[in-house]
Design an enzyme around this catalytic site. Structure first.
Site, mmCIF file in Angstrom:
data_model
loop_
_atom_site.group_PDB
_atom_site.id
_atom_site.type_symbol
_atom_site.label_atom_id
_atom_site.label_comp_id
_atom_site.label_asym_id
_atom_site.label_seq_id
_atom_site.Cartn_x
_atom_site.Cartn_y
_atom_site.Cartn_z
ATOM 1 N N SER A 155 16.691 7.505 -50.618
ATOM 2 C CA SER A 155 15.761 6.566 -50.008
ATOM 3 C C SER A 155 14.394 6.682 -50.667
ATOM 4 O O SER A 155 13.862 7.780 -50.830
ATOM 5 C CB SER A 155 15.638 6.851 -48.511
ATOM 6 N N HIS A 156 13.813 5.529 -51.011
ATOM 7 C CA HIS A 156 12.492 5.548 -51.623
ATOM 8 C C HIS A 156 11.421 5.946 -50.612
ATOM 9 O O HIS A 156 10.289 6.287 -50.988
ATOM 10 C CB HIS A 156 12.166 4.187 -52.236
ATOM 11 N N SER A 157 11.743 5.906 -49.323
ATOM 12 C CA SER A 157 10.799 6.399 -48.322
ATOM 13 C C SER A 157 10.769 7.920 -48.284
ATOM 14 O O SER A 157 9.847 8.521 -47.745
ATOM 15 C CB SER A 157 11.158 5.865 -46.928
ATOM 16 N N ASN B 69 5.936 9.955 -51.654
ATOM 17 C CA ASN B 69 5.524 8.926 -52.600
ATOM 18 C C ASN B 69 4.041 9.092 -52.908
ATOM 19 O O ASN B 69 3.204 9.062 -52.006
ATOM 20 C CB ASN B 69 5.783 7.539 -52.022
#
Length: 502
Positions: free
Chosen positions: A178-180, A373
């Site tokens: 997941s990019h989160s 991120n």
């Protein structure tokens, strides 16, 4: 494009799906996410290919079990990967109504040990049948497990992986994260740790590697902005509101613009005006349709080609003392080539945006091992006429460097606060927007899930925003760069090929 799809031996058969939990159960807790984490809560997928292994008789069962044991070990330190995303009230606000770091009803990470998903699969196809592994192949989509999309993110795993044995004895390991949860460098660190903990064919006497400890707290990247709810749609990226371009510099109380957000808003307004004008003249629907099939292409630029490109555009600078980076030179060349290939009218405004790692730009710098991120977009904008007719390549490179250097602590805080008032709309496929992401400092192909064997290639699958251009290290050519980019039609792709390679 080579593909085994039409043959029976091209079928990928899944034999088992298991949920993998941390070897040592971790206390349940809520990890507050930053607005940078919330922008794209979808799985980013990468397929590693390993062929020409020393032991071609490795059983699928032994490889699967090694990966499972390694993942269990890795999730002890990387425990958020076993959690789930949830829209929830921040517990930090319960006893302190003046806490503005996070607001209620936002997407956060519930570290609850629900587990990652690991899948075992097999195909009779041979890796050699897939042709050039650097080129996107629809067959690759069968090599990463894809859980059904659920708008309720609390049901979606944050890490999925599928190990597939090929008929030739080679393997692929397809991974979605997941990019989160992670950005690119954090994903690299996680996969490196997992590979080190589960190396197949590793000698028993091999000395264990010291791995960096991840830091999961988002710290100073947490927003200090408004208490508005941030909702998520099924689309790729949440768009910021036009009303929050500014934040104040904490040191001199001067307004700081989130330039990338302002430029994006201007492009959307330009596209909206053009679409309205088109519809007033015709009953035909707008050509901007994200459901169209995108064509993905990888271009290889050898070290020699890159040096020639530098000399071509910067001939006045002595060889060996070029002040510009490979990224800056390639990005300027890419922006011009893509804009020319799209055939945009000269009065249109175009924008270049590229991801900048803020780990060492914050005050104080983010801690070593930061796992969230940490990228924001730098941005520059000009008309097509300015870009193609009135600006030298060297001038564009200088503007790229200026935009990169403008990203400092105040810019990042302004950017994060601008995202606070995100809308529910997803990013439309704007032709006028060129997006670039630099992966050259994350050589995924060097990750050795099989001890002593780097991946033949690490291929990204189709991403939520397929128009993004990715620069990647070439596994075959030291100093070479592979460019992956998407276009909505083959005609534009052919025009770009001509512009980019000449």
């Amino acid at each position: 494009m080579a593909t085994p799809h039409d043959e029976n031996n091209g079928t990928v058969s899944i034999s088992r799906v298991v949920c993998v939990h941390p070897k040592i159960e971790q206390p349940h807790r809520v990890l507050s996410l930053s607005n940078l984490d919330r922008q794209c809560p979808r799985l980013m997928q990468l397929v590693f290919f390993y062929n020409n292994l020393m032991k071609n008789d490795l059983s699928l069962n032994s490889v699967f079990n090694s990966l499972k044991i390694g993942l269990e070990e890795t999730l002890i330190m990387w425990y958020p990967g076993a959690g789930r995303l949830m829209m929830m009230m921040n517990p930090n606000n319960n006893n302190n109504n003046n806490n503005n770091n996070q607001s209620d009803g936002k997407l956060n990470l519930w570290c609850n040990n629900e587990g990652a998903i690991l899948v075992e699969a097999e195909t009779k196809a041979r890796i050699s049948q897939l042709g050039d592994l650097s080129q996107y192949n629809e067959f690759f989509e069968n090599l990463v497990y894809k859980p059904d999309f659920d708008p309720n993110f609390s049901n979606m795993p944050l890490i999925v992986a599928q190990v597939t044995k090929f008929g030739c004895g080679g393997y692929s390991i397809g991974i979605g994260t997941s990019h989160s949860l992670f950005d690119g460098p954090a994903t690299y660190d996680f996969l490196y740790a997992w590979a080190s903990n589960s190396e197949i064919m590793k000698a028993i006497t091999a000395k264990p590697l010291e791995l960096p400890k991840p830091v999961h707290e988002r710290g100073i990247l947490l927003s200090s902005g408004n208490n508005n709810k941030q909702q998520l749609s099924k689309g790729s990226l949440n768009l910021p509101s036009s009303s929050n371009f500014y934040a104040h510099d904490e040191h001199n109380n001067q307004p700081i613009r989130a330039m990338a957000v302002q430029h994006l808003y201007q492009l959307i307004m330009q596209a909206t005006a053009a679409a309205t004008l088109l519809q007033s003249r015709s009953d035909e629907p707008s050509e901007n349709n994200y459901q169209e099939k995108w064509v993905l292409k990888t271009y290889h630029l050898s070290a020699a080609m890159i040096d020639n490109l530098k000399r071509k555009y910067l001939s006045s600078i002595k060889t060996g003392s070029l002040p510009f980076s490979t990224f800056e030179v390639l990005t300027a060349h890419l922006w011009k080539a893509r804009t020319k290939a799209l055939g945009l009218s000269k009065e249109k405004v175009v924008c270049l945006q590229f991801a900048v790692d803020t780990r060492n730009k914050m005050v104080p710098p983010l801690p070593k091992g930061f796992s969230g991120n940490a990228y924001v977009l730098a941005s520059l904008m000009m008309s097509v006429s300015q870009l193609l007719d009135h600006s030298s390549h060297e001038l564009i490179i200088e503007k790229i460097r200026e935009a990169k250097n403008a990203v400092n602590h105040s810019y990042v805080k302004s950017y994060i606060d601008a995202l606070e008032l995100g809308s529910n709309n997803s990013l439309p496929p704007l032709k006028e927007l060129t997006l670039v992401s630099d992966w050259t400092r994350m050589p995924f192909h060097n990750i050795e899930f099989f001890h002593g064997r780097k991946a033949a290639y690490a291929s990204p699958l189709a991403t939520p925003v397929p128009q993004v251009a990715y620069f990647m290290q070439s596994p075959f050519d030291v100093g070479g760069v592979d460019l992956r980019i998407g276009f909505q039609d083959g005609i534009t792709l052919s025009a770009f090929t001509q512009c980019f390679l000449t």
